[in-house]
Design a protein around this motif. Structure first.
Motif, PDB file in Angstrom:
ATOM      1  N   PHE A  36       0.855  -1.197   0.000  1.00 26.69           N
ATOM      2  CA  PHE A  36       0.000   0.000   0.000  1.00 26.69           C
ATOM      3  C   PHE A  36       0.882   1.234   0.000  1.00 26.69           C
ATOM      4  O   PHE A  36       2.058   1.182   0.373  1.00 26.69           O
ATOM      5  N   ILE A  75       1.594   6.706   3.857  1.00 25.46           N
ATOM      6  CA  ILE A  75       0.733   7.854   4.149  1.00 25.46           C
ATOM      7  C   ILE A  75       1.514   9.175   4.082  1.00 25.46           C
ATOM      8  O   ILE A  75       0.916  10.241   3.919  1.00 25.46           O
ATOM      9  N   LEU A 107       4.699   0.562   0.827  1.00 21.92           N
ATOM     10  CA  LEU A 107       5.133  -0.325   1.901  1.00 21.92           C
ATOM     11  C   LEU A 107       4.655  -1.725   1.557  1.00 21.92           C
ATOM     12  O   LEU A 107       3.476  -1.910   1.208  1.00 21.92           O
ATOM     13  N   GLN A 166      12.923   2.677  12.577  1.00 23.50           N
ATOM     14  CA  GLN A 166      11.679   1.891  12.527  1.00 23.50           C
ATOM     15  C   GLN A 166      10.676   2.444  13.531  1.00 23.50           C
ATOM     16  O   GLN A 166      10.997   2.638  14.712  1.00 23.50           O
ATOM     17  N   HIS A 172       8.321  -4.267   7.258  1.00 24.97           N
ATOM     18  CA  HIS A 172       7.867  -3.665   6.006  1.00 24.97           C
ATOM     19  C   HIS A 172       9.053  -3.248   5.165  1.00 24.97           C
ATOM     20  O   HIS A 172      10.072  -2.793   5.681  1.00 24.97           O
TER      21      HIS A 172
HETATM   22  P1  AMP Z   1       9.268   2.898   9.500  1.00 19.47           P
HETATM   23  O1  AMP Z   1       9.597   4.268  10.047  1.00 19.47           O
HETATM   24  O2  AMP Z   1      10.358   2.272   8.692  1.00 19.47           O
HETATM   25  O3  AMP Z   1       8.762   1.991  10.606  1.00 19.47           O
HETATM   26  O4  AMP Z   1       8.098   3.104   8.469  1.00 19.47           O
HETATM   27  C1  AMP Z   1       6.772   3.244   8.849  1.00 19.47           C
HETATM   28  C2  AMP Z   1       6.081   3.921   7.728  1.00 19.47           C
HETATM   29  O5  AMP Z   1       4.686   3.753   7.887  1.00 19.47           O
HETATM   30  C3  AMP Z   1       6.336   5.438   7.642  1.00 19.47           C
HETATM   31  O6  AMP Z   1       6.928   5.754   6.388  1.00 19.47           O
HETATM   32  C4  AMP Z   1       4.938   6.034   7.786  1.00 19.47           C
HETATM   33  O7  AMP Z   1       4.755   7.177   7.000  1.00 19.47           O
HETATM   34  C5  AMP Z   1       4.057   4.880   7.362  1.00 19.47           C
HETATM   35  N1  AMP Z   1       2.695   4.886   7.884  1.00 19.47           N
HETATM   36  C6  AMP Z   1       2.303   5.131   9.145  1.00 19.47           C
HETATM   37  N2  AMP Z   1       0.977   5.013   9.260  1.00 19.47           N
HETATM   38  C7  AMP Z   1       0.513   4.688   8.032  1.00 19.47           C
HETATM   39  C8  AMP Z   1      -0.773   4.431   7.486  1.00 19.47           C
HETATM   40  N3  AMP Z   1      -1.901   4.479   8.247  1.00 19.47           N
HETATM   41  N4  AMP Z   1      -0.884   4.145   6.172  1.00 19.47           N
HETATM   42  C9  AMP Z   1       0.219   4.105   5.394  1.00 19.47           C
HETATM   43  N5  AMP Z   1       1.475   4.315   5.853  1.00 19.47           N
HETATM   44  C10 AMP Z   1       1.619   4.608   7.152  1.00 19.47           C
END
Ligand code: AMP
Length: 113
Positions: free
Chosen positions: A28, A31, A40, A93, A99
């Motif tokens: 998906f 965000i 992701l 993270q 992811h």
């Molecule tokens: P990380 O910092 O590697 O754990 O990445 C987490 C990612 O999830 C970040 O890039 C956020 O922008 C993304 N994220 C958080 N909440 C959502 C959501 N509801 N939908 C899509 N992506 C999200």
């Protein structure tokens, strides 16, 4: 399966812009995109972080790595993209459900911050 933000997306309890799904994984749009393509890719089984995985996850990890270029290509970025896995808080993270970030569509510098 432990409940995570991403498991709620798998269960459709939280909306997301889903671009790929099969029996093992889901992709998906991020965000808060950091590039024209920022997707992701997550396993449906919850592995909190890459360093928690064992030989038992050999197959799903291979599946994810092979799906990443397919997804990039489907989104129009066949030859030039970056795949990132942040492992642990100090590595950036924030969501503890494994992811792969798939980033493409702009020049990406190195080293990352
Ligand atoms: P990380 O910092 O590697 O754990 O990445 C987490 C990612 O999830 C970040 O890039 C956020 O922008 C993304 N994220 C958080 N909440 C959502 C959501 N509801 N939908 C899509 N992506 C999200």
């Amino acid at each position: 399966m432990p409940e995570t933000l991403f498991s709620k997306i798998i269960q459709r309890e939280i909306p997301a812009d889903i671009i790929y799904e099969d029996e093992l994984c889901l992709a998906f749009k991020d965000i808060a995109p950091q590039a024209p393509l920022h997707a992701l890719l997550i396993p449906k089984q919850c592995i909190a972080k890459l360093s928690d995985s064992t030989a038992a996850e050999h197959s799903i990890l291979g599946h994810l790595i092979l799906k990443a270029p397919e997804i990039a290509a489907e989104q129009g970025y066949q030859d030039c993209f970056r795949v990132v896995i942040n492992n642990g808080e100090q590595a950036g993270q924030t969501v503890f459900h494994l992811h792969l970030h798939i980033l493409a569509g702009r020049a990406l510098s190195w080293p990352p911050g």
